[in-house]
Design a protein around this motif. Structure first.
Motif, PDB file in Angstrom:
ATOM      1  N   ALA A 193      -8.506  15.171   8.651  1.00  0.00           N
ATOM      2  CA  ALA A 193      -7.913  15.498   9.861  1.00  0.00           C
ATOM      3  C   ALA A 193      -7.769  14.150  10.751  1.00  0.00           C
ATOM      4  O   ALA A 193      -8.804  13.429  10.470  1.00  0.00           O
ATOM      5  N   VAL A 194      -6.898  13.947  11.211  1.00  0.00           N
ATOM      6  CA  VAL A 194      -6.997  12.801  12.395  1.00  0.00           C
ATOM      7  C   VAL A 194      -7.743  12.961  13.436  1.00  0.00           C
ATOM      8  O   VAL A 194      -7.650  14.107  14.053  1.00  0.00           O
ATOM      9  N   HIS A 195      -8.678  12.132  13.897  1.00  0.00           N
ATOM     10  CA  HIS A 195      -9.659  12.476  14.963  1.00  0.00           C
ATOM     11  C   HIS A 195      -8.544  12.466  16.061  1.00  0.00           C
ATOM     12  O   HIS A 195      -7.979  11.547  16.391  1.00  0.00           O
ATOM     13  N   PRO A 196      -9.002  13.475  17.029  1.00  0.00           N
ATOM     14  CA  PRO A 196      -8.070  13.732  18.157  1.00  0.00           C
ATOM     15  C   PRO A 196      -7.981  12.482  19.066  1.00  0.00           C
ATOM     16  O   PRO A 196      -7.124  12.380  19.669  1.00  0.00           O
ATOM     17  N   ASP A 197      -9.000  11.550  19.129  1.00  0.00           N
ATOM     18  CA  ASP A 197      -9.090  10.428  20.111  1.00  0.00           C
ATOM     19  C   ASP A 197      -7.916   9.629  19.450  1.00  0.00           C
ATOM     20  O   ASP A 197      -7.590   8.593  20.319  1.00  0.00           O
ATOM     21  N   HIS A 198      -7.538   9.555  18.260  1.00  0.00           N
ATOM     22  CA  HIS A 198      -6.743   8.721  17.596  1.00  0.00           C
ATOM     23  C   HIS A 198      -5.311   8.841  17.743  1.00  0.00           C
ATOM     24  O   HIS A 198      -4.465   8.090  17.423  1.00  0.00           O
ATOM     25  N   VAL A 199      -5.086  10.175  17.849  1.00  0.00           N
ATOM     26  CA  VAL A 199      -3.715  10.888  17.852  1.00  0.00           C
ATOM     27  C   VAL A 199      -2.861   9.897  18.665  1.00  0.00           C
ATOM     28  O   VAL A 199      -1.565   9.428  18.174  1.00  0.00           O
ATOM     29  N   PRO A 200      -2.937   9.605  19.952  1.00  0.00           N
ATOM     30  CA  PRO A 200      -2.083   8.985  20.750  1.00  0.00           C
ATOM     31  C   PRO A 200      -1.637   7.413  20.322  1.00  0.00           C
ATOM     32  O   PRO A 200      -0.507   7.239  20.231  1.00  0.00           O
ATOM     33  N   ARG A 201      -2.585   6.808  19.536  1.00  0.00           N
ATOM     34  CA  ARG A 201      -2.473   5.620  19.086  1.00  0.00           C
ATOM     35  C   ARG A 201      -1.515   5.656  17.711  1.00  0.00           C
ATOM     36  O   ARG A 201      -0.894   4.877  17.299  1.00  0.00           O
ATOM     37  N   LEU A 202      -1.860   6.854  16.946  1.00  0.00           N
ATOM     38  CA  LEU A 202      -1.235   6.756  15.576  1.00  0.00           C
ATOM     39  C   LEU A 202       0.115   7.294  15.708  1.00  0.00           C
ATOM     40  O   LEU A 202       0.797   7.344  14.943  1.00  0.00           O
ATOM     41  N   THR A 203       0.441   8.066  16.693  1.00  0.00           N
ATOM     42  CA  THR A 203       1.731   8.888  16.718  1.00  0.00           C
ATOM     43  C   THR A 203       2.678   7.726  16.585  1.00  0.00           C
ATOM     44  O   THR A 203       2.794   6.746  17.717  1.00  0.00           O
ATOM     45  N   GLY A 204       3.524   7.805  15.891  1.00  0.00           N
ATOM     46  CA  GLY A 204       4.800   6.692  15.441  1.00  0.00           C
ATOM     47  C   GLY A 204       4.213   5.506  15.203  1.00  0.00           C
ATOM     48  O   GLY A 204       5.197   4.497  14.894  1.00  0.00           O
ATOM     49  N   ALA A 205       3.307   5.201  14.448  1.00  0.00           N
ATOM     50  CA  ALA A 205       2.759   3.981  14.161  1.00  0.00           C
ATOM     51  C   ALA A 205       2.753   4.179  12.658  1.00  0.00           C
ATOM     52  O   ALA A 205       3.328   4.772  11.987  1.00  0.00           O
ATOM     53  N   ARG A 206       2.655   2.884  12.155  1.00  0.00           N
ATOM     54  CA  ARG A 206       2.555   2.228  10.632  1.00  0.00           C
ATOM     55  C   ARG A 206       1.063   2.277  10.284  1.00  0.00           C
ATOM     56  O   ARG A 206       0.474   1.527  10.855  1.00  0.00           O
ATOM     57  N   VAL A 207       0.924   3.232   9.199  1.00  0.00           N
ATOM     58  CA  VAL A 207      -0.462   3.012   8.736  1.00  0.00           C
ATOM     59  C   VAL A 207      -0.654   2.714   7.184  1.00  0.00           C
ATOM     60  O   VAL A 207       0.271   2.974   6.634  1.00  0.00           O
ATOM     61  N   VAL A 208      -1.681   2.001   6.860  1.00  0.00           N
ATOM     62  CA  VAL A 208      -2.037   1.675   5.715  1.00  0.00           C
ATOM     63  C   VAL A 208      -3.345   2.356   5.367  1.00  0.00           C
ATOM     64  O   VAL A 208      -4.369   1.939   5.944  1.00  0.00           O
ATOM     65  N   LEU A 209      -3.123   3.253   4.245  1.00  0.00           N
ATOM     66  CA  LEU A 209      -4.490   3.840   4.041  1.00  0.00           C
ATOM     67  C   LEU A 209      -5.370   2.957   3.113  1.00  0.00           C
ATOM     68  O   LEU A 209      -4.611   2.126   2.222  1.00  0.00           O
ATOM     69  N   VAL A 210      -6.517   2.789   3.162  1.00  0.00           N
ATOM     70  CA  VAL A 210      -7.479   1.868   2.486  1.00  0.00           C
ATOM     71  C   VAL A 210      -8.476   2.639   1.593  1.00  0.00           C
ATOM     72  O   VAL A 210      -9.126   3.509   2.309  1.00  0.00           O
ATOM     73  N   ASP A 211      -8.576   2.306   0.285  1.00  0.00           N
ATOM     74  CA  ASP A 211      -9.601   3.225  -0.499  1.00  0.00           C
ATOM     75  C   ASP A 211      -9.837   2.180  -1.711  1.00  0.00           C
ATOM     76  O   ASP A 211      -9.401   1.047  -1.940  1.00  0.00           O
ATOM     77  N   ASP A 212     -10.933   2.544  -2.348  1.00  0.00           N
ATOM     78  CA  ASP A 212     -11.801   1.639  -3.294  1.00  0.00           C
ATOM     79  C   ASP A 212     -10.997   1.803  -4.580  1.00  0.00           C
ATOM     80  O   ASP A 212     -10.463   1.019  -5.363  1.00  0.00           O
ATOM     81  N   VAL A 213     -10.809   3.203  -4.981  1.00  0.00           N
ATOM     82  CA  VAL A 213     -10.273   3.428  -6.084  1.00  0.00           C
ATOM     83  C   VAL A 213      -9.406   4.701  -6.147  1.00  0.00           C
ATOM     84  O   VAL A 213      -9.469   5.731  -5.511  1.00  0.00           O
ATOM     85  N   ARG A 214      -8.117   4.491  -6.818  1.00  0.00           N
ATOM     86  CA  ARG A 214      -7.367   5.530  -7.049  1.00  0.00           C
ATOM     87  C   ARG A 214      -7.232   6.064  -8.612  1.00  0.00           C
ATOM     88  O   ARG A 214      -7.155   5.248  -9.554  1.00  0.00           O
ATOM     89  N   THR A 215      -7.458   7.312  -8.715  1.00  0.00           N
ATOM     90  CA  THR A 215      -7.384   8.123 -10.005  1.00  0.00           C
ATOM     91  C   THR A 215      -6.249   8.843 -10.046  1.00  0.00           C
ATOM     92  O   THR A 215      -5.195   8.322 -10.785  1.00  0.00           O
ATOM     93  N   THR A 216      -5.967  10.156  -9.346  1.00  0.00           N
ATOM     94  CA  THR A 216      -4.789  10.931  -9.560  1.00  0.00           C
ATOM     95  C   THR A 216      -3.931  10.740  -8.301  1.00  0.00           C
ATOM     96  O   THR A 216      -2.948  11.192  -8.243  1.00  0.00           O
ATOM     97  N   GLY A 217      -4.449  10.181  -7.106  1.00  0.00           N
ATOM     98  CA  GLY A 217      -3.742  10.005  -5.980  1.00  0.00           C
ATOM     99  C   GLY A 217      -4.143  11.082  -5.089  1.00  0.00           C
ATOM    100  O   GLY A 217      -3.310  11.329  -3.840  1.00  0.00           O
TER     101      GLY A 217
END
Length: 129
Positions: free
Chosen positions: A76-100
């Motif tokens: 879930a998105v942390h409620p404190d960050h919803v205003p900043r993330l609404t309408g934003a461009r986000v890049v998820l960062v992870d170390d390994v992708r297996t199945t997605g």
């Protein structure tokens, strides 16, 4: 270079690890990667934008369908960050992708919070079965 691939207004959001995994390792590897990208590119990064709301079992040896089921609603998105993330461009960062499955579940949570554009930056990918 990563900064050439990332939109200039992208916000880096690491995949959160489970509390058990965090206690074992003492750090979140995705956050460490996001910080490194942030230093090189100057992009914004939010360590706690996503929270893990379901502690799924270890996924690395499960088939994709079971992974998807285990991770449905896991983030879930942390409620404190919803205003900043609404309408934003986000890049998820992870170390390994297996199945997605992890990236998919995280992206669903971001979409529900109103994020306009979601991409992913992953260090490694496991071979396909």
């Amino acid at each position: 270079m990563a900064h050439d691939l990332l939109p200039p207004d992208a916000i880096l959001v690491p995949i959160p690890v489970s509390s058990r995994r965090l206690a074992e390792r003492g750090y979140n590897q995705a956050w460490e990667l996001a910080k490194a990208v942030q230093r090189r590119t100057g992009r914004a990064a939010l360590a706690d934008a996503l929270v893990r709301v379901i502690e799924a079992p270890d996924q690395h040896q499960l088939p994709q369908t079971q992974r998807l089921n285990n991770l449905h609603g896991a983030f879930a998105v942390h409620p404190d960050h919803v205003p900043r993330l609404t309408g934003a461009r986000v890049v998820l960062v992870d170390d390994v992708r297996t199945t997605g499955a992890t990236l998919n579940s995280a992206a669903q949570a971001l979409q529900q919070a109103g994020v306009a554009d979601i991409g992913a930056l992953v260090l490694a990918r496991t071979p396909s079965d």
